[in-house]
Enzyme design. Sequence first.
Site, PDB file in Angstrom:
ATOM      1  N   PHE A 135      50.270  40.185  34.820  1.00 30.66           N
ATOM      2  CA  PHE A 135      49.464  39.008  35.269  1.00 30.66           C
ATOM      3  C   PHE A 135      47.852  39.758  35.429  1.00 30.66           C
ATOM      4  CE2 PHE A 135      46.781  36.492  38.139  1.00 30.66           C
ATOM      5  CZ  PHE A 135      46.972  35.286  37.520  1.00 30.66           C
ATOM      6  N   ASP A 220      45.137  48.000  36.030  1.00 28.89           N
ATOM      7  CA  ASP A 220      44.789  46.843  36.999  1.00 28.89           C
ATOM      8  C   ASP A 220      45.319  46.994  38.215  1.00 28.89           C
ATOM      9  OD1 ASP A 220      44.553  44.247  38.295  1.00 28.89           O
ATOM     10  OD2 ASP A 220      45.130  43.157  36.484  1.00 28.89           O
ATOM     11  N   LYS A 249      40.980  41.498  44.998  1.00 24.38           N
ATOM     12  CA  LYS A 249      41.959  41.172  46.016  1.00 24.38           C
ATOM     13  C   LYS A 249      41.249  41.847  47.233  1.00 24.38           C
ATOM     14  CE  LYS A 249      45.421  38.511  44.009  1.00 24.38           C
ATOM     15  NZ  LYS A 249      45.682  38.659  42.740  1.00 24.38           N
TER      16      LYS A 249
HETATM   17  C1  PLP Z   1      45.112  38.236  41.419  1.00 24.77           C
HETATM   18  C2  PLP Z   1      45.208  39.128  40.131  1.00 24.77           C
HETATM   19  C3  PLP Z   1      44.221  39.165  39.337  1.00 24.77           C
HETATM   20  C4  PLP Z   1      43.243  37.644  39.159  1.00 24.77           C
HETATM   21  O1  PLP Z   1      42.432  37.942  40.225  1.00 24.77           O
HETATM   22  P1  PLP Z   1      41.432  36.645  40.491  1.00 24.77           P
HETATM   23  O2  PLP Z   1      40.672  37.163  41.432  1.00 24.77           O
HETATM   24  O3  PLP Z   1      42.311  35.622  40.888  1.00 24.77           O
HETATM   25  O4  PLP Z   1      40.860  36.517  39.088  1.00 24.77           O
HETATM   26  C5  PLP Z   1      44.220  39.869  38.241  1.00 24.77           C
HETATM   27  N1  PLP Z   1      45.094  41.114  38.079  1.00 24.77           N
HETATM   28  C6  PLP Z   1      46.146  41.200  39.134  1.00 24.77           C
HETATM   29  C7  PLP Z   1      47.246  42.126  39.091  1.00 24.77           C
HETATM   30  C8  PLP Z   1      46.098  40.203  40.068  1.00 24.77           C
HETATM   31  O5  PLP Z   1      46.966  40.373  41.096  1.00 24.77           O
END
Ligand code: PLP
Length: 395
Positions: A135, A220, A249
């Site tokens: 994701f 990420d 986050k």
């Molecule tokens: C939450 C998340 C995103 C997206 O972050 P947003 O602030 O909602 O755009 C991207 N990568 C990972 C691994 C995430 O957990």
Amino acid sequence: MTNWQELEHQYFMQTFERLPLTIVRGQGARVWDEDGREYLDFVGGWAVNSLGHCHPVVTKAVTEQAQLLIQASNQFYTIPQIRLAELLVRNSCLDKVFFGNSGAEANEGAVKLARRYGQLNLNRAYEVITTSGSFHGRTLAMLAATGQAKFQEPFPPLPTGFVNVEYNNIKAIKSATTDKTCAVMVEPIQGEGGVNLPDDGYLAAIRAWCDQKGILLILDEIQTGIGRTGTLFAYEQYGVEPDIMTLAKGLGGGVPIGAILAKERVAVFAPGEHGSTFGGNPLACAAGYATVKFIVDNGIAGKAKTVGQYLIQGLEKMKQKFQLITDVRGRGLLVAMEFDSDIAQSLVMACLDRGLLVNRLKPDALRFMPPLIIGTEEVDEALGILDSALSSAIS
Ligand SMILES: *Cc1c(COP(=O)(O)O)cnc(C)c1O
């Protein structure tokens, strides 16, 4: 009394499957609804409230900065963003920072940076390899990067330049690599996709392959970073260093902020090639600085590791007791519990009734992402409620 939930239905695009709870206040690992009812929060704003709700150091930093300077644009130098950049660089393996406002935006910038690097150094290579179950965010390009059909199918055509391969399969990455590949992008632990842990040696094998091919490794760490998995960054536990890392986050202690970090030789953006109006604003960066400083100075990542182990042990014990639990997995305070049937939603509701907030990860799995500052008493309380919810589910 105003019916907020009815008003939401009237005015909002119905993109979120919300629970019937309107949160008006938070403190530490607790939140309260309109009627003053208290809940123990193991959702943590989706792994955002690293220090819990309204932690005094975050609230103080935001309050003071709001009285001093909120936004000045990146046409000028502002101090909080420079302090936060220095703090992140000093505590990571990376050298240069760019601030944005969210996770998806950080990942977009990371892919832009990898493409620019490919254009300059890899004969215009631009393709990014990502994995199934990943994701990476909700923008069109990040939907293309995200290896889950359910997010992609409603929105064709998606941007090109991404190749999705099977997770935990290094051979799949190798055979997908061509002279067009500029980077491999993975989450050290897949969060949204299921709290999926990498097999032993998987991340190291990706690192070695990237080195061999001269391509970039983008980690990420939007969900895994900032202490969530028991070290400040998850890569520390796997013996690999990324060329580019994204954060969001937990970085702002609840305030929206995202960041791209890169090694010196990879930070090839020239003036004008990337930017953001709000990115790096003093308010968000003051919150980020206060959050990261507190986490570093107080060994919060290590505490998250210990209390996370305590949580996992408790859940393992529960697995002995309840046959319907098929798996417990996680690192630090990013933990999942899986079941043999689709009972996650009913468990979420049963926990809510009993004063505990948990996340439905999948129809058959729950995710726990409490604030990193929780203690074993709060874990015991959550385990007690979960036990009662499970007992009611099987009776
Ligand atoms: C939450 C998340 C995103 C997206 O972050 P947003 O602030 O909602 O755009 C991207 N990568 C990972 C691994 C995430 O957990």
